[in-house]
Design a protein around this motif. Structure first.
Motif, PDB file in Angstrom:
ATOM      1  N   ILE A  15       0.852  -1.185   0.000  1.00  0.00           N
ATOM      2  CA  ILE A  15       0.000   0.000   0.000  1.00  0.00           C
ATOM      3  C   ILE A  15       0.890   1.238   0.000  1.00  0.00           C
ATOM      4  O   ILE A  15       1.825   1.331   0.789  1.00  0.00           O
ATOM      5  CB  ILE A  15      -0.914   0.012   1.232  1.00  0.00           C
ATOM      6  N   ALA A  16       0.587   2.172  -0.867  1.00  0.00           N
ATOM      7  CA  ALA A  16       1.295   3.452  -0.890  1.00  0.00           C
ATOM      8  C   ALA A  16       0.307   4.559  -0.560  1.00  0.00           C
ATOM      9  O   ALA A  16      -0.718   4.702  -1.241  1.00  0.00           O
ATOM     10  CB  ALA A  16       1.937   3.695  -2.245  1.00  0.00           C
ATOM     11  N   ILE A  17       0.586   5.326   0.478  1.00  0.00           N
ATOM     12  CA  ILE A  17      -0.216   6.494   0.820  1.00  0.00           C
ATOM     13  C   ILE A  17       0.495   7.720   0.260  1.00  0.00           C
ATOM     14  O   ILE A  17       1.616   8.027   0.664  1.00  0.00           O
ATOM     15  CB  ILE A  17      -0.403   6.622   2.339  1.00  0.00           C
ATOM     16  N   PHE A  18      -0.157   8.400  -0.685  1.00  0.00           N
ATOM     17  CA  PHE A  18       0.445   9.562  -1.335  1.00  0.00           C
ATOM     18  C   PHE A  18      -0.142  10.843  -0.749  1.00  0.00           C
ATOM     19  O   PHE A  18      -1.357  11.055  -0.774  1.00  0.00           O
ATOM     20  CB  PHE A  18       0.199   9.534  -2.844  1.00  0.00           C
ATOM     21  N   LEU A  19       0.742  11.698  -0.230  1.00  0.00           N
ATOM     22  CA  LEU A  19       0.351  13.006   0.306  1.00  0.00           C
ATOM     23  C   LEU A  19       0.788  14.080  -0.676  1.00  0.00           C
ATOM     24  O   LEU A  19       1.976  14.239  -0.950  1.00  0.00           O
ATOM     25  CB  LEU A  19       1.000  13.234   1.676  1.00  0.00           C
ATOM     26  N   TYR A  20      -0.175  14.809  -1.215  1.00  0.00           N
ATOM     27  CA  TYR A  20       0.133  15.833  -2.212  1.00  0.00           C
ATOM     28  C   TYR A  20       0.584  17.132  -1.556  1.00  0.00           C
ATOM     29  O   TYR A  20       0.401  17.343  -0.357  1.00  0.00           O
ATOM     30  CB  TYR A  20      -1.075  16.082  -3.119  1.00  0.00           C
ATOM     31  N   GLY A  21       1.169  18.000  -2.377  1.00  0.00           N
ATOM     32  CA  GLY A  21       1.634  19.291  -1.895  1.00  0.00           C
ATOM     33  C   GLY A  21       0.635  20.403  -2.158  1.00  0.00           C
ATOM     34  O   GLY A  21      -0.521  20.156  -2.492  1.00  0.00           O
ATOM     35  N   GLY A  22       1.116  21.638  -2.026  1.00  0.00           N
ATOM     36  CA  GLY A  22       0.269  22.804  -2.182  1.00  0.00           C
ATOM     37  C   GLY A  22       0.467  23.814  -1.076  1.00  0.00           C
ATOM     38  O   GLY A  22      -0.445  24.584  -0.763  1.00  0.00           O
ATOM     39  N   SER A  23       1.649  23.796  -0.472  1.00  0.00           N
ATOM     40  CA  SER A  23       2.011  24.733   0.608  1.00  0.00           C
ATOM     41  C   SER A  23       1.060  24.649   1.790  1.00  0.00           C
ATOM     42  O   SER A  23       0.877  25.630   2.509  1.00  0.00           O
ATOM     43  CB  SER A  23       2.069  26.174   0.071  1.00  0.00           C
ATOM     44  N   TRP A  24       0.444  23.491   1.971  1.00  0.00           N
ATOM     45  CA  TRP A  24      -0.524  23.263   3.061  1.00  0.00           C
ATOM     46  C   TRP A  24      -1.727  24.192   2.952  1.00  0.00           C
ATOM     47  O   TRP A  24      -2.472  24.373   3.909  1.00  0.00           O
ATOM     48  CB  TRP A  24       0.137  23.433   4.429  1.00  0.00           C
TER      49      TRP A  24
END
Length: 328
Positions: free
Chosen positions: A86-95
């Motif tokens: 399983i890969a959990i991907f957390l995207y960016g966007g300066s929070w």
């Protein structure tokens, strides 16, 4: 037929490249839903299934999408249980911005390689400040660990944390500051591996002009700096960064790698020529993989550290007989 396929592939690649250029001009993935939808239409792979809007918490943004690896055609027999990593991907966007649907191309690319990809949303500034979005990431991880990460035989499926930009910062902090997962219960296993793309692991977010409001109220900046927790060691780590990245300094990756190596952690780094802050992510998409071997490096890393099966050996091609020449 071959020439038609070549022309079609060339057109799709050029269209995808145009979409990337517009993305970059408009502020990257997550800038507008229209651009994100267009990019996903142009570059996303099909053939995998998606479960959308799975709730992992009470908030409107505490939902996730699951991209399942392709299954073989039905044969009338029950499908085997899914034991893929399983890969959990957390995207960016300066929070401060982002939607999980914008990153469908990431979920599909990973699932086509045999990985179950999970992309959660998390609360953003100004609704919340640090560490609330970290708590969301930890809650999403705990949800996945409790509901998805056990095989039928009771053995755990590996969980890999992957992040880009601000998401890479979050993934690294979640993997290295053990307090987040420990607070979710003793039954939550640590990640099997960490993969970071263009992450700001070492900077001080409480003083940086574009992020200091997000981290307002933090009295000790070190609690928000993954590099500080590298001394505690962690799972095997793959860090990638573009040499043309003008958004996040490559020193962040180098400083984190140095600190992790000093702690005895298994670390692999990849510095990519002519790759910027956005293209390191969009090169995961199928038509753009010639830009940088990001997905290939991820896959090889997960084969070594997350029990991802290696690709099946291709059948040897039949030898081509020599041409029969006419008599002279």
């Amino acid at each position: 037929m071959t020439s038609q396929r070549f022309v079609l592939g060339l057109v799709l690649t050029l269209a995808a490249a145009m979409a990337v250029a517009v993305y970059a001009y408009a502020g990257g993935p997550g800038s507008t839903p229209l651009l994100a939808g267009l990019f996903n239409i142009l570059v996303s792979e099909r053939g995998t299934s998606v479960t959308r809007g799975v709730v992992y918490g009470p908030g409107n943004r505490q939902k996730l999408d699951i991209y399942h690896p392709a299954r073989p055609p039905e044969t009338g027999r029950p499908r085997p249980p899914d034991d893929s990593p399983i890969a959990i991907f957390l995207y960016g966007g300066s929070w401060q911005k982002g939607e999980r649907s914008y990153y469908e191309f990431v979920g599909r690319a990973l699932s086509k390689k045999g990985v179950t990809a999970v992309i959660p949303d998390y609360r953003l500034y100004p609704e919340v400040k640090f560490p609330a979005f970290m708590d969301d990431a930890a809650d999403a991880y705990a949800f996945v660990a409790r509901t998805m990460a056990l095989r039928v035989n009771g053995k755990p499926r590996p969980i890999v944390l992957i992040g880009h930009s601000a998401g890479a910062h979050m993934a690294a902090l979640l993997a290295l500051d053990k307090s987040y997962l420990e607070a979710r219960g003793a039954d939550i296993p640590p990640p099997s591996a960490l993969i970071g793309l263009a992450g700001p692991y070492a900077f001080d977010p409480t003083t940086w002009p574009s992020t200091k409001a997000v981290f307002a109220g933090v009295t000790d900046p070190d609690v928000a700096r993954p590099v500080v927790f590298a001394k505690n060691g962690g799972p095997p780590v793959l860090l990638m960064h573009g040499l043309d990245d003008d958004t996040t300094k490559i020193s962040n990756m180098r400083d984190l790698a140095k600190a992790l190596k000093a702690s005895g952690t298994n670390v692999q780094t990849l510095e990519l020529a002519k790759i910027g802050h956005l293209s390191i992510l969009t090169s995961i998409a199928k038509p753009l993989r010639g830009w940088a071997p990001v997905l290939q490096a991820m896959r090889e890393f997960m084969i070594r550290h997350a029990n991802l099966p290696p690709p099946a050996a291709s059948k040897p091609s039949k030898p081509v007989p020599p041409p029969v020449l006419p008599p002279q």
